[in-house]
Design a protein around this motif. Structure first.
Motif, PDB file in Angstrom:
ATOM      1  N   LEU A  25      13.283  18.093  -5.407  1.00 42.35           N
ATOM      2  CA  LEU A  25      12.085  17.345  -4.991  1.00 42.35           C
ATOM      3  C   LEU A  25      11.126  17.197  -6.171  1.00 42.35           C
ATOM      4  CD1 LEU A  25      10.401  16.038  -2.725  1.00 42.35           C
ATOM      5  CD2 LEU A  25       9.413  18.284  -2.302  1.00 42.35           C
ATOM      6  N   LEU A  26      10.951  18.300  -6.885  1.00 46.38           N
ATOM      7  CA  LEU A  26      10.069  18.277  -8.067  1.00 46.38           C
ATOM      8  C   LEU A  26      10.616  17.297  -9.107  1.00 46.38           C
ATOM      9  CD1 LEU A  26       7.578  19.675  -9.316  1.00 46.38           C
ATOM     10  CD2 LEU A  26       9.124  21.395 -10.272  1.00 46.38           C
ATOM     11  N   ALA A  27      11.925  17.385  -9.345  1.00 49.58           N
ATOM     12  CA  ALA A  27      12.545  16.509 -10.355  1.00 49.58           C
ATOM     13  C   ALA A  27      12.436  15.044  -9.936  1.00 49.58           C
ATOM     14  CB  ALA A  27      14.012  16.905 -10.551  1.00 49.58           C
ATOM     15  N   ALA A  28      12.654  14.770  -8.657  1.00 48.23           N
ATOM     16  CA  ALA A  28      12.609  13.380  -8.196  1.00 48.23           C
ATOM     17  C   ALA A  28      11.180  12.841  -8.246  1.00 48.23           C
ATOM     18  CB  ALA A  28      13.166  13.285  -6.783  1.00 48.23           C
ATOM     19  N   THR A  29      10.232  13.669  -7.878  1.00 51.31           N
ATOM     20  CA  THR A  29       8.844  13.207  -7.858  1.00 51.31           C
ATOM     21  C   THR A  29       8.366  12.897  -9.273  1.00 51.31           C
ATOM     22  OG1 THR A  29       8.433  14.538  -5.916  1.00 51.31           O
ATOM     23  CG2 THR A  29       6.492  13.845  -7.149  1.00 51.31           C
ATOM     24  N   ASN A  34       0.811  -1.229   0.000  1.00 48.90           N
ATOM     25  CA  ASN A  34       0.000   0.000   0.000  1.00 48.90           C
ATOM     26  C   ASN A  34       0.843   1.277   0.000  1.00 48.90           C
ATOM     27  OD1 ASN A  34      -2.420  -1.442   0.083  1.00 48.90           O
ATOM     28  ND2 ASN A  34      -2.176  -1.742   2.301  1.00 48.90           N
ATOM     29  N   ALA A  35       2.186   1.120  -0.058  1.00 45.80           N
ATOM     30  CA  ALA A  35       3.048   2.324  -0.074  1.00 45.80           C
ATOM     31  C   ALA A  35       2.628   3.210  -1.250  1.00 45.80           C
ATOM     32  CB  ALA A  35       4.516   1.911  -0.223  1.00 45.80           C
ATOM     33  N   ARG A  59       0.914  10.576  -7.064  1.00 39.39           N
ATOM     34  CA  ARG A  59      -0.547  10.367  -6.987  1.00 39.39           C
ATOM     35  C   ARG A  59      -1.133  11.205  -5.852  1.00 39.39           C
ATOM     36  NH1 ARG A  59      -3.463   6.628  -9.233  1.00 39.39           N
ATOM     37  NH2 ARG A  59      -4.684   6.363  -7.320  1.00 39.39           N
ATOM     38  N   PRO A  60      -2.440  11.474  -5.891  1.00 38.90           N
ATOM     39  CA  PRO A  60      -3.022  12.336  -4.856  1.00 38.90           C
ATOM     40  C   PRO A  60      -2.691  11.868  -3.436  1.00 38.90           C
ATOM     41  CG  PRO A  60      -4.621  11.898  -6.584  1.00 38.90           C
ATOM     42  CD  PRO A  60      -3.425  11.078  -6.906  1.00 38.90           C
ATOM     43  N   GLU A  61      -2.816  10.545  -3.188  1.00 38.63           N
ATOM     44  CA  GLU A  61      -2.509  10.074  -1.817  1.00 38.63           C
ATOM     45  C   GLU A  61      -1.009  10.205  -1.553  1.00 38.63           C
ATOM     46  OE1 GLU A  61      -3.620   8.289  -4.302  1.00 38.63           O
ATOM     47  OE2 GLU A  61      -2.652   6.329  -4.480  1.00 38.63           O
ATOM     48  N   GLY A  62      -0.206  10.065  -2.618  1.00 37.23           N
ATOM     49  CA  GLY A  62       1.243  10.205  -2.471  1.00 37.23           C
ATOM     50  C   GLY A  62       1.603  11.650  -2.128  1.00 37.23           C
TER      51      GLY A  62
END
Ligand SMILES: Cc1ncc(COP(=O)(O)O)c(C=O)c1O
Length: 503
Positions: free
Chosen positions: A109-113, A7-8, A13-16
């Motif tokens: 952070l943006l690039a990694a996401t 469930n990770a 995604r929105p929950e992420g």
């Protein structure tokens, strides 16, 4: 609440994103706590304590855990931050490793996401265009024109390797494309000239490229580690008929003294012999941002290629390295047509990527964080920061020169200061080399200060251990420098009686 196991959450995604917000709070809190708890640039305890800290987080378990746990991730983050070198601390003066701007950290952070890649158009169209524009701007910054090309790489060592690859293929083209047919059977002895103070990655690159480390001819330097142009000329003029000068590698900002090889003279020599001129400005690029220091790089635009690292002197996180070439046709050896990545009909319609500019296939977007620092700091701001670091080095040198127990090697050229501890009046130490090395280790193990060390050859020709400070933090004050130097002299006193013999 961070979900785990199957469930990770995936970050985008929105929950992420919801969980990322919580994790970000944890990370920022952790960073703040670590800074408050840490008395110096590093936690005390030395190598054993670092090993123990990782052991403690793992708790005898494995990373690929049988029982996934959000709690252990938080503990891992806390330990990582607690044990990180604090590059914003004024006594972190060891390495060419700058603290990044807040905007560039957010960009990471943006690039990694989003995890864009540059090897296929559909892997990251905006990221691709961003890198193209950044390369264009970086090429024009060093003085290249519209034909220029380049790429971002994982570091100065790889940027140097790529430049030497282009130079090899150009120099040995007469006997066929090296990238196509290899080096075997060629009746020539390739030669790469660089100074005795050039970075070791130049010789390594010559080795990787099949030229051999033995192809590298080390040109003598003056007392500040600057290549002597007349010596370079003498060497080239003395080559046998089968010796081919593949490249002259000039260093703009040597690793120790931060000195600049004479670019105009070397550009003349390269032009005369039709030899590739590569400038390793991995560290020295900083000078270009400052109107006061930029003349140190006069002649840079006459190079065939330039390598530089904004993760050294540009306030972006590693990796932020650039290699630019005056004529992008020299990068053609990297061309690759892979049916699954860049079919030619797609490319004809503009669905092109950067596969053919890099040694890598999948490649992260480093341009975003570099753009973030440039946009927030601006050209004038970059210049001010570089000059602030230069002034700090000059101030530190003046204090060292005025301190009996320290000996300055020379006035700083950019932002490094080389010196050594010397026994105070009426005292002596058995082995000054071992003692200086021990002083540095003591400061590291205590977490009090981080300095580099090197060897400097004295007037009598004997090399001896010296200490080096690297200033890359524009917020460091003169008081901070006083504290750092006081810590060094105190550690020297504490270590003097201990009879260190290893170095
Ligand atoms: C002059 C010079 N060139 C190249 C490099 C290598 O850069 P990187 O560590 O990014 O591979 C360094 C590293 O300190 C350097 O000082």
């Amino acid at each position: 609440m961070i979900s785990t196991g199957r469930n990770a959450a995936l970050a985008g995604r929105p929950e992420g994103l919801e969980q990322l917000r919580g994790l970000l709070d944890t990370v920022l809190g952790t960073l703040g706590d670590a800074a408050l708890k840490r008395g110096g640039p590093l936690a005390p305890g030395g190598p054993q304590a670092a090993v123990a800290a990782v052991d403690e987080v793992l708790g005898g378990g494995r990373f690929l855990a049988d029982e996934p746990s959000a709690q252990r991730v938080t503990e891992l983050f806390e330990a990582y931050a607690a044990w990180a070198v604090d590059l914003t601390h004024p006594s972190a003066a060891a390495r060419m490793q700058c603290a990044p701007t807040a905007a560039s950290a957010a960009a990471e952070l943006l690039a990694a996401t989003l995890n864009q890649s540059l090897h296929a158009w559909e892997s990251g169209p905006f990221a691709l265009e961003l890198e193209r524009r950044l390369i264009q701007e970086m090429a024009s910054l060093v003085g290249f024109g519209a034909e220029a090309g380049g790429t971002l790489t994982p570091g100065g060592s790889i940027s140097n390797l790529m430049a030497l690859l282009f130079s090899r293929d150009r120099a040995l083209k007469d006997t066929g494309e090296v990238s196509a047919t290899g080096l075997a059977g060629r009746q020539v002895r390739p030669r790469v000239l660089c100074s005795a103070a050039a970075h070791f990655s130049v010789a390594r690159a010559a080795g990787f490229l099949g030229l051999g480390r033995s192809a590298v001819v080390k040109v003598p330097v003056d007392d500040r580690g600057r290549m002597i142009a007349d010596e370079a000329r003498r060497i080239v003029e003395g080559f046998d008929a089968d010796e081919v000068p593949v490249a002259i590698v000039a260093t703009a900002g040597t690793t120790d003294h931060g000195s600049f090889d004479p670019l105009p003279e070397l550009a003349d020599l390269a032009a005369e012999y039709g030899t590739w001129l590569h400038v390793d400005a991995a560290y020295g690029i900083g000078a270009l941002f400052s109107p006061k220091l930029a003349p140190l790089l006069d002649g840079l635009g006459r190079a065939d290629s330039v390598a530089f690292d904004l993760h050294k002197f540009g306030w972006t996180p590693a990796s932020s390295s650039v290699v630019v070439v005056r004529d992008r046709r020299h990068m053609e050896c990297l061309d690759e047509q892979a049916v699954y990545l860049n079919p030619s009909d797609d490319e004809a319609l503009g669905f092109t990527a950067l596969l053919g500019t890099s040694l890598q296939t999948t490649r992260r977007s480093d341009a975003l964080k570099m753009a973030a620092t440039f946009l927030t700091v601006g050209r004038e701001g970059m210049g001010d920061w570089v000059e602030a670091c230069h002034d700090q080095a000059r101030y530190a040198a003046s204090v060292i020169a005025a301190t009996d127990s320290l000996e300055l090697v020379a006035d700083p050229l950019l932002t490094t200061v080389i010196f050594r501890c010397v026994p105070e009046e009426g005292t002596s130490v058995a082995d000054e080399n071992a003692w200086n090395a021990a002083v540095r280790r003591k400061l590291m193990a205590d977490g009090r200060a981080l300095l580099a060390r090197t060897k400097i050859t004295g007037p009598d020709g004997t090399p001896s251990v010296h200490l080096k400070l690297v200033f890359l933090n524009p917020t460091t004050t003169e008081d901070d420098i006083d504290t750092l130097l006081t810590d060094i002299t105190a550690a020297a006193r504490e270590t003097a009686g201990q009879g260190a013999t290893q170095y």
